[in-house]
Design an enzyme around this catalytic site. Structure first.
Site, mmCIF file in Angstrom:
data_model
loop_
_atom_site.group_PDB
_atom_site.id
_atom_site.type_symbol
_atom_site.label_atom_id
_atom_site.label_comp_id
_atom_site.label_asym_id
_atom_site.label_seq_id
_atom_site.Cartn_x
_atom_site.Cartn_y
_atom_site.Cartn_z
ATOM 1 N N ARG A 20 51.170 88.324 96.425
ATOM 2 C CA ARG A 20 52.245 87.410 96.816
ATOM 3 C C ARG A 20 52.298 87.287 98.329
ATOM 4 O O ARG A 20 52.172 88.267 99.052
ATOM 5 C CB ARG A 20 53.599 87.911 96.295
ATOM 6 C CG ARG A 20 54.647 86.796 96.225
ATOM 7 C CD ARG A 20 55.910 87.255 95.529
ATOM 8 N NE ARG A 20 55.695 87.709 94.154
ATOM 9 C CZ ARG A 20 56.662 87.865 93.271
ATOM 10 N NH1 ARG A 20 57.915 87.588 93.610
ATOM 11 N NH2 ARG A 20 56.411 88.294 92.055
ATOM 12 N N SER A 104 57.573 83.511 91.517
ATOM 13 C CA SER A 104 58.781 83.886 90.800
ATOM 14 C C SER A 104 60.027 83.343 91.492
ATOM 15 O O SER A 104 60.197 82.144 91.651
ATOM 16 C CB SER A 104 58.835 85.408 90.640
ATOM 17 O OG SER A 104 59.947 85.799 89.882
ATOM 18 N N HIS A 105 60.888 84.262 91.976
ATOM 19 C CA HIS A 105 62.166 83.882 92.569
ATOM 20 C C HIS A 105 62.087 83.680 94.075
ATOM 21 O O HIS A 105 63.076 83.302 94.696
ATOM 22 C CB HIS A 105 63.195 84.985 92.304
ATOM 23 C CG HIS A 105 62.818 86.279 92.949
ATOM 24 N ND1 HIS A 105 61.916 87.151 92.385
ATOM 25 C CD2 HIS A 105 63.191 86.849 94.128
ATOM 26 C CE1 HIS A 105 61.761 88.193 93.179
ATOM 27 N NE2 HIS A 105 62.526 88.041 94.246
ATOM 28 N N LYS A 114 49.885 86.520 89.336
ATOM 29 C CA LYS A 114 50.092 87.608 88.393
ATOM 30 C C LYS A 114 48.888 87.638 87.457
ATOM 31 O O LYS A 114 48.558 86.618 86.839
ATOM 32 C CB LYS A 114 51.386 87.413 87.593
ATOM 33 C CG LYS A 114 52.650 87.477 88.440
ATOM 34 C CD LYS A 114 53.903 87.313 87.598
ATOM 35 C CE LYS A 114 55.164 87.431 88.438
ATOM 36 N NZ LYS A 114 56.407 87.285 87.636
ATOM 37 N N ASP A 245 65.021 82.467 86.368
ATOM 38 C CA ASP A 245 64.418 82.461 87.700
ATOM 39 C C ASP A 245 63.288 81.437 87.745
ATOM 40 O O ASP A 245 63.058 80.704 86.782
ATOM 41 C CB ASP A 245 63.952 83.863 88.103
ATOM 42 C CG ASP A 245 62.778 84.375 87.278
ATOM 43 O OD1 ASP A 245 62.537 83.845 86.182
ATOM 44 O OD2 ASP A 245 62.102 85.313 87.749
ATOM 45 N N ASP A 247 59.987 81.336 87.667
ATOM 46 C CA ASP A 247 58.906 81.286 86.682
ATOM 47 C C ASP A 247 59.407 81.576 85.273
ATOM 48 O O ASP A 247 58.612 81.702 84.344
ATOM 49 C CB ASP A 247 57.771 82.234 87.065
ATOM 50 C CG ASP A 247 58.194 83.702 87.129
ATOM 51 O OD1 ASP A 247 59.399 83.967 87.313
ATOM 52 O OD2 ASP A 247 57.317 84.576 87.023
ATOM 53 N N ASP A 249 60.583 84.035 83.661
ATOM 54 C CA ASP A 249 60.365 85.269 82.903
ATOM 55 C C ASP A 249 61.606 86.160 82.927
ATOM 56 O O ASP A 249 61.649 87.183 82.235
ATOM 57 C CB ASP A 249 59.127 86.033 83.380
ATOM 58 C CG ASP A 249 59.201 86.484 84.834
ATOM 59 O OD1 ASP A 249 60.141 86.079 85.553
ATOM 60 O OD2 ASP A 249 58.296 87.226 85.263
ATOM 61 N N ARG A 250 62.628 85.771 83.706
ATOM 62 C CA ARG A 250 63.887 86.517 83.737
ATOM 63 C C ARG A 250 65.024 85.623 83.279
ATOM 64 O O ARG A 250 65.018 84.420 83.532
ATOM 65 C CB ARG A 250 64.197 87.028 85.143
ATOM 66 C CG ARG A 250 63.313 88.174 85.592
ATOM 67 C CD ARG A 250 63.845 88.777 86.876
ATOM 68 N NE ARG A 250 63.789 87.853 87.992
ATOM 69 C CZ ARG A 250 64.649 87.846 88.998
ATOM 70 N NH1 ARG A 250 65.664 88.699 89.028
ATOM 71 N NH2 ARG A 250 64.494 86.999 89.998
ATOM 72 N N HIS A 332 64.495 91.406 83.544
ATOM 73 C CA HIS A 332 63.234 91.393 82.802
ATOM 74 C C HIS A 332 63.436 92.131 81.483
ATOM 75 O O HIS A 332 63.972 93.248 81.461
ATOM 76 C CB HIS A 332 62.124 92.097 83.588
ATOM 77 C CG HIS A 332 61.578 91.301 84.726
ATOM 78 N ND1 HIS A 332 60.695 90.256 84.550
ATOM 79 C CD2 HIS A 332 61.779 91.400 86.059
ATOM 80 C CE1 HIS A 332 60.374 89.756 85.737
ATOM 81 N NE2 HIS A 332 61.021 90.418 86.663
#
Length: 458
Positions: A20, A104-105, A114, A245, A247, A249-250, A332
């Site tokens: 990242r 992500s966020h 990832k 978020d 992406d 995933d949360r 998560h």
């Protein structure tokens, strides 16, 4: 060697469980191409599935990675725009290793990668990621046949159908507000909720894919980013609000009163549902999750296992223990039956299913899972992080009844309160989480710890 492939930059962008950095100074297409080649070389994969989020830089980075992977002889399946859990689904469904391009966020100037093996098995610092970094630093060369192919496939509908087999929503009709934050839930939520049209009245917010995040950052752990959703839930008289978020995933919940729900509470709820299906099973919780989670798991006959923060660690511990489910304070949620991967949408569906099968409000459903006041995550920019951690340990280490461990950062526990302070893996921050037997105790410990973290006198 380009600047982005220099050892200093590689050490900066290769984190504990992903790559990242800011685009293009830390992460550019040249680095993405090199990572694609190194990934194939180090892990010995013959094929890979690739997805990407809505950030403007994501398609170019994903394409460069694919070029690098094919140069090393691997075949690449592109699934296009995807949430991270959609990429994990593709990895399991297609039985392929995967790469997801997302930050992500993080704010708009960031992007990341990832990586996983087939069936969404994680690639982190202890499972191949640092070897990939080192191979990039050495220069990946052109080993491999260079004859890999690139194809495209769409897994969105299969993803939506699969989630609903794991958490079917039946019972009373619900009104649900979803804040996608201009992130990838704007892509996945329509596919999921169109299958629930007879069950759910959907109120969409910020479904337009926009990697500049024009309304608010797609980081629901920050209270400011939930305000729009909280107001809309009240205005719509909705049963529940869901915030994802960037992406997707949360997932975070807002109850019918407009109150944010702790991810620890949702962890306990989902754990109870999974334990009802498989009594005595193991449940994973990270060390920041409320102590209510292991208490409830034990009361329900399950076995709680504590682990450090981060998806590669959670997934690894799930594999070692055979755990059925795992939850983190950050929103998560990991499911054995989803290849041990995290899925914000699947967690949301569990919450909707639990709510739909009762005539209670969400706050009533969750009341038995909420036991201790929590501070939520409080971030502070700190220049000398180790000095702060040492100062905190000196302050609390000799107090009666206090135990300390260093599983992840600094955890300080007492019968009446507990806190953890750990460094962010992606930003120059210290993250504080506190809980107490009551609000006054929690606030006292919170303020004491913050005074040390931010340089004041406790």
């Amino acid at each position: 060697m380009s600047t982005t492939c220099s050892p200093d930059n590689l050490n900066a962008v290769f984190k504990a469980y992903d790559v990242r950095g800011t685009v293009p100074d830390q992460l550019d297409e040249e680095l993405a191409r090199a990572v694609g080649t190194a990934y194939v070389q180090v892990l010995g994969v013959q094929a890979v599935v690739v997805g990407y989020d809505m950030r403007p830089s994501s398609p170019g980075l994903a394409g460069a990675f694919a070029d690098g992977a094919t140069a090393a002889g691997a075949d690449v399946t592109m699934i296009g725009l995807a949430s991270t859990d959609q990429l994990y689904f593709a990895s399991g469904h297609l039985e392929l290793p995967g790469a997801m391009f997302t930050a992500s966020h993080n704010p708009a100037q960031y992007n990341g990668i990832k990586l996983c093996r087939a069936f969404a098995q994680p690639v982190g610092a202890e499972s191949g990621l640092l070897e990939i970094r080192d191979r990039v630093a050495e220069g990946v060369g052109t080993s491999g046949s260079g004859s890999g192919s690139i194809s495209e496939t769409d897994v969105l509908q299969a993803y939506a159908a699969h989630l609903l087999t794991l958490a079917p929503v039946r019972g009373r009709r619900l009104k649900v507000v979803v804040d996608a934050g201009n992130g990838m839930a704007g892509h996945t939520a329509p596919a999921v909720f169109e299958r629930l049209a007879d069950q759910v009245d959907l109120v969409p917010m910020y479904f337009e894919l926009d990697g500049t995040f024009p309304h608010h950052e797609a980081n629901p752990i920050e209270a400011a980013n939930l305000v729009d959703l909280q107001e809309r839930v009240l205005a719509e008289k909705a049963d529940v609000g869901l915030a994802f978020d960037g992406d997707a995933d949360r997932c975070f919940l807002v109850d019918e009163r407009g109150r944010a729900v702790s991810p620890s509470t949702l962890t306990a709820l989902i754990a109870s549902r999974e334990l009802a299906k498989e009594p005595g099973a193991t449940i994973i919780h990270n060390l920041i999750t409320s102590r209510a989670v292991p208490e409830i798991v034990e009361e329900l006959g399950g076995k709680p296992v504590r682990t450090r923060v981060g998806h590669s660690y959670i997934k690894g511990t799930m594999a070692e223990t055979g755990a059925i489910f795992g939850g983190e304070h950050s929103g998560h949620f990991y499911f054995r039956d989803f290849w041990r991967a995290d899925s914000g949408m699947l967690a949301a569906l569990h919450a909707l299913a639990a709510l739909a099968e009762t005539d209670q409000s969400l706050s009533e459903v969750l009341a038995s899972y909420e036991r201790y006041p929590l501070s939520g995550e409080i971030n502070s920019t700190v220049a000398d992080q180790q000095a702060v951690l040492t100062a905190l340990e000196e302050k609390y280490g000799d107090q009666d009844g206090v135990t300390i461990d260093h599983l992840d950062g600094l955890s300080v526990q007492h019968a009446d309160w507990a806190f953890n302070v750990r460094a962010s893996n992606t930003e120059p921050l210290l993250r504080l989480n506190v809980e107490g037997e009551d609000i006054a105790t929690m606030e006292k410990i919170r303020d004491e710890a913050l005074a040390v973290i931010r340089g004041g006198a406790a």
